[in-house]
Motif scaffolding. Structure first.
Motif, PDB file in Angstrom:
ATOM      1  N   ILE A   1      -4.518   3.551   7.727  1.00 46.82           N
ATOM      2  CA  ILE A   1      -3.801   4.809   7.523  1.00 46.82           C
ATOM      3  C   ILE A   1      -2.371   4.521   7.069  1.00 46.82           C
ATOM      4  O   ILE A   1      -1.854   5.174   6.156  1.00 46.82           O
ATOM      5  CB  ILE A   1      -3.825   5.658   8.808  1.00 46.82           C
ATOM      6  CG1 ILE A   1      -5.257   6.092   9.124  1.00 46.82           C
ATOM      7  CG2 ILE A   1      -2.904   6.873   8.676  1.00 46.82           C
ATOM      8  CD1 ILE A   1      -5.447   6.639  10.535  1.00 46.82           C
ATOM      9  N   GLY A   2      -1.742   3.546   7.693  1.00 46.75           N
ATOM     10  CA  GLY A   2      -0.385   3.178   7.289  1.00 46.75           C
ATOM     11  C   GLY A   2      -0.327   2.683   5.860  1.00 46.75           C
ATOM     12  O   GLY A   2       0.570   3.045   5.092  1.00 46.75           O
ATOM     13  N   ALA A   3      -1.294   1.862   5.484  1.00 46.01           N
ATOM     14  CA  ALA A   3      -1.316   1.321   4.124  1.00 46.01           C
ATOM     15  C   ALA A   3      -1.516   2.420   3.091  1.00 46.01           C
ATOM     16  O   ALA A   3      -0.831   2.442   2.058  1.00 46.01           O
ATOM     17  CB  ALA A   3      -2.421   0.271   3.999  1.00 46.01           C
ATOM     18  N   VAL A   4      -2.434   3.324   3.366  1.00 43.51           N
ATOM     19  CA  VAL A   4      -2.665   4.435   2.428  1.00 43.51           C
ATOM     20  C   VAL A   4      -1.410   5.302   2.335  1.00 43.51           C
ATOM     21  O   VAL A   4      -0.963   5.651   1.241  1.00 43.51           O
ATOM     22  CB  VAL A   4      -3.884   5.271   2.858  1.00 43.51           C
ATOM     23  CG1 VAL A   4      -3.943   6.586   2.096  1.00 43.51           C
ATOM     24  CG2 VAL A   4      -5.169   4.484   2.658  1.00 43.51           C
ATOM     25  N   GLY A   5      -0.835   5.622   3.481  1.00 48.23           N
ATOM     26  CA  GLY A   5       0.341   6.483   3.488  1.00 48.23           C
ATOM     27  C   GLY A   5       1.508   5.909   2.708  1.00 48.23           C
ATOM     28  O   GLY A   5       2.109   6.589   1.868  1.00 48.23           O
ATOM     29  N   ILE A   6       1.833   4.658   2.968  1.00 49.84           N
ATOM     30  CA  ILE A   6       2.992   4.070   2.295  1.00 49.84           C
ATOM     31  C   ILE A   6       2.695   3.804   0.818  1.00 49.84           C
ATOM     32  O   ILE A   6       3.595   3.900  -0.029  1.00 49.84           O
ATOM     33  CB  ILE A   6       3.502   2.793   3.029  1.00 49.84           C
ATOM     34  CG1 ILE A   6       4.925   2.445   2.577  1.00 49.84           C
ATOM     35  CG2 ILE A   6       2.578   1.629   2.850  1.00 49.84           C
ATOM     36  CD1 ILE A   6       5.972   3.451   2.960  1.00 49.84           C
ATOM     37  N   THR A   7       1.451   3.526   0.482  1.00 47.03           N
ATOM     38  CA  THR A   7       1.093   3.325  -0.925  1.00 47.03           C
ATOM     39  C   THR A   7       1.236   4.620  -1.708  1.00 47.03           C
ATOM     40  O   THR A   7       1.819   4.643  -2.799  1.00 47.03           O
ATOM     41  CB  THR A   7      -0.341   2.781  -1.051  1.00 47.03           C
ATOM     42  OG1 THR A   7      -0.434   1.543  -0.340  1.00 47.03           O
ATOM     43  CG2 THR A   7      -0.718   2.555  -2.502  1.00 47.03           C
ATOM     44  N   VAL A   8       0.722   5.709  -1.158  1.00 46.13           N
ATOM     45  CA  VAL A   8       0.830   7.008  -1.829  1.00 46.13           C
ATOM     46  C   VAL A   8       2.299   7.439  -1.930  1.00 46.13           C
ATOM     47  O   VAL A   8       2.752   7.901  -2.985  1.00 46.13           O
ATOM     48  CB  VAL A   8      -0.026   8.066  -1.109  1.00 46.13           C
ATOM     49  CG1 VAL A   8       0.264   9.462  -1.641  1.00 46.13           C
ATOM     50  CG2 VAL A   8      -1.510   7.739  -1.249  1.00 46.13           C
ATOM     51  N   LEU A   9       3.049   7.281  -0.850  1.00 47.31           N
ATOM     52  CA  LEU A   9       4.467   7.640  -0.895  1.00 47.31           C
ATOM     53  C   LEU A   9       5.239   6.751  -1.873  1.00 47.31           C
ATOM     54  O   LEU A   9       6.178   7.220  -2.521  1.00 47.31           O
ATOM     55  CB  LEU A   9       5.082   7.576   0.502  1.00 47.31           C
ATOM     56  CG  LEU A   9       4.679   8.738   1.408  1.00 47.31           C
ATOM     57  CD1 LEU A   9       5.204   8.512   2.823  1.00 47.31           C
ATOM     58  CD2 LEU A   9       5.147  10.064   0.860  1.00 47.31           C
ATOM     59  N   GLY A  10       4.850   5.493  -1.976  1.00 54.36           N
ATOM     60  CA  GLY A  10       5.477   4.615  -2.958  1.00 54.36           C
ATOM     61  C   GLY A  10       5.256   5.111  -4.372  1.00 54.36           C
ATOM     62  O   GLY A  10       6.156   5.050  -5.224  1.00 54.36           O
ATOM     63  N   MET A  11       4.068   5.623  -4.636  1.00 52.34           N
ATOM     64  CA  MET A  11       3.774   6.182  -5.956  1.00 52.34           C
ATOM     65  C   MET A  11       4.619   7.425  -6.215  1.00 52.34           C
ATOM     66  O   MET A  11       5.139   7.615  -7.314  1.00 52.34           O
ATOM     67  CB  MET A  11       2.288   6.534  -6.057  1.00 52.34           C
ATOM     68  CG  MET A  11       1.367   5.359  -6.047  1.00 52.34           C
ATOM     69  SD  MET A  11      -0.346   5.950  -5.997  1.00 52.34           S
ATOM     70  CE  MET A  11      -1.231   4.412  -5.952  1.00 52.34           C
ATOM     71  N   ILE A  12       4.754   8.255  -5.194  1.00 50.70           N
ATOM     72  CA  ILE A  12       5.472   9.522  -5.345  1.00 50.70           C
ATOM     73  C   ILE A  12       6.989   9.316  -5.379  1.00 50.70           C
ATOM     74  O   ILE A  12       7.684   9.851  -6.248  1.00 50.70           O
ATOM     75  CB  ILE A  12       5.090  10.491  -4.204  1.00 50.70           C
ATOM     76  CG1 ILE A  12       3.617  10.880  -4.311  1.00 50.70           C
ATOM     77  CG2 ILE A  12       5.986  11.728  -4.205  1.00 50.70           C
ATOM     78  CD1 ILE A  12       3.066  11.583  -3.083  1.00 50.70           C
ATOM     79  N   LEU A  13       7.496   8.542  -4.434  1.00 51.40           N
ATOM     80  CA  LEU A  13       8.951   8.428  -4.265  1.00 51.40           C
ATOM     81  C   LEU A  13       9.606   7.329  -5.093  1.00 51.40           C
ATOM     82  O   LEU A  13      10.770   7.457  -5.479  1.00 51.40           O
ATOM     83  CB  LEU A  13       9.284   8.180  -2.787  1.00 51.40           C
ATOM     84  CG  LEU A  13       8.881   9.276  -1.806  1.00 51.40           C
ATOM     85  CD1 LEU A  13       9.151   8.829  -0.376  1.00 51.40           C
ATOM     86  CD2 LEU A  13       9.609  10.568  -2.120  1.00 51.40           C
ATOM     87  N   PHE A  14       8.888   6.234  -5.327  1.00 54.79           N
ATOM     88  CA  PHE A  14       9.516   5.068  -5.931  1.00 54.79           C
ATOM     89  C   PHE A  14       8.942   4.693  -7.293  1.00 54.79           C
ATOM     90  O   PHE A  14       9.312   3.673  -7.854  1.00 54.79           O
ATOM     91  CB  PHE A  14       9.411   3.863  -4.984  1.00 54.79           C
ATOM     92  CG  PHE A  14       9.910   4.155  -3.601  1.00 54.79           C
ATOM     93  CD1 PHE A  14      11.226   4.545  -3.381  1.00 54.79           C
ATOM     94  CD2 PHE A  14       9.058   4.057  -2.509  1.00 54.79           C
ATOM     95  CE1 PHE A  14      11.686   4.826  -2.105  1.00 54.79           C
ATOM     96  CE2 PHE A  14       9.518   4.336  -1.227  1.00 54.79           C
ATOM     97  CZ  PHE A  14      10.831   4.726  -1.024  1.00 54.79           C
ATOM     98  N   GLY A  15       8.014   5.488  -7.782  1.00 52.17           N
ATOM     99  CA  GLY A  15       7.436   5.188  -9.080  1.00 52.17           C
ATOM    100  C   GLY A  15       6.545   3.974  -9.098  1.00 52.17           C
ATOM    101  O   GLY A  15       6.381   3.334 -10.140  1.00 52.17           O
TER     102      GLY A  15
END
Length: 105
Positions: A65-79
Motif C-alpha cells: 500500500i505504501g509503495a502504490v501510494g508514494i508511486t502514484v503521488l510521485g507521478m502526480i506531485l513530482f512528475g
C-alpha cells in the motif's frame, strides 16, 4: 479493526515518503524531522496491526500500500514517469494486497 490500523500505518508510511522527498537529502530540517516521526508512527501502527494479523500478510500489505501510494503521488506531485507498464505493475501490487487480505482468513 486490525486492517483499519494497517491502512492507517500505510497512510503514515506514504506521508513519510513524501516528507523524505521534501527533505532534499536531509538538508531541510522540518521535512526531515517529519519523515523520521512518520516512520516511527508507521512502524508503531504496523506492530499494533500485527497483534491480530499474520506477520507476512501485514508486512506485505503495509509495504505494498505504501509503495502504490508514494508511486502514484510521485507521478502526480513530482512528475515521475507514467507509463502503461508502471501502471500495470501498480495494478499487480493492488491485486496482490487484495489477495492477501481475502486469503488471510
Amino acid at each position: 479493526m486490525a486492517w483499519m490500523v494497517l491502512l492507517a500505518a500505510s497512510a503514515v508510511e506514504i506521508a513519510m515518503g513524501l516528507a523524505l522527498k521534501y527533505a532534499d537529502g536531509w538538508t531541510r530540517p522540518i521535512p526531515s524531522a517529519l519523515g523520521v516521526a512518520a516512520a516511527l508512527g508507521s512502524v508503531y501502527l504496523l506492530t499494533i496491526a500485527m497483534r491480530d494479523l499474520p506477520a507476512g500478510t501485514a508486512y506485505a500489505a503495509w509495504t505494498g500500500i505504501g509503495a502504490v501510494g508514494i508511486t502514484v503521488l510521485g507521478m502526480i506531485l513530482f512528475g515521475d514517469p507514467v507509463s502503461w507498464l508502471r501502471l500495470a505493475c501498480i495494478a499487480m501490487i493492488i491485486i496482490a494486497v487484495a489477495g492477501l487480505r481475502y486469503l488471510e482468513a
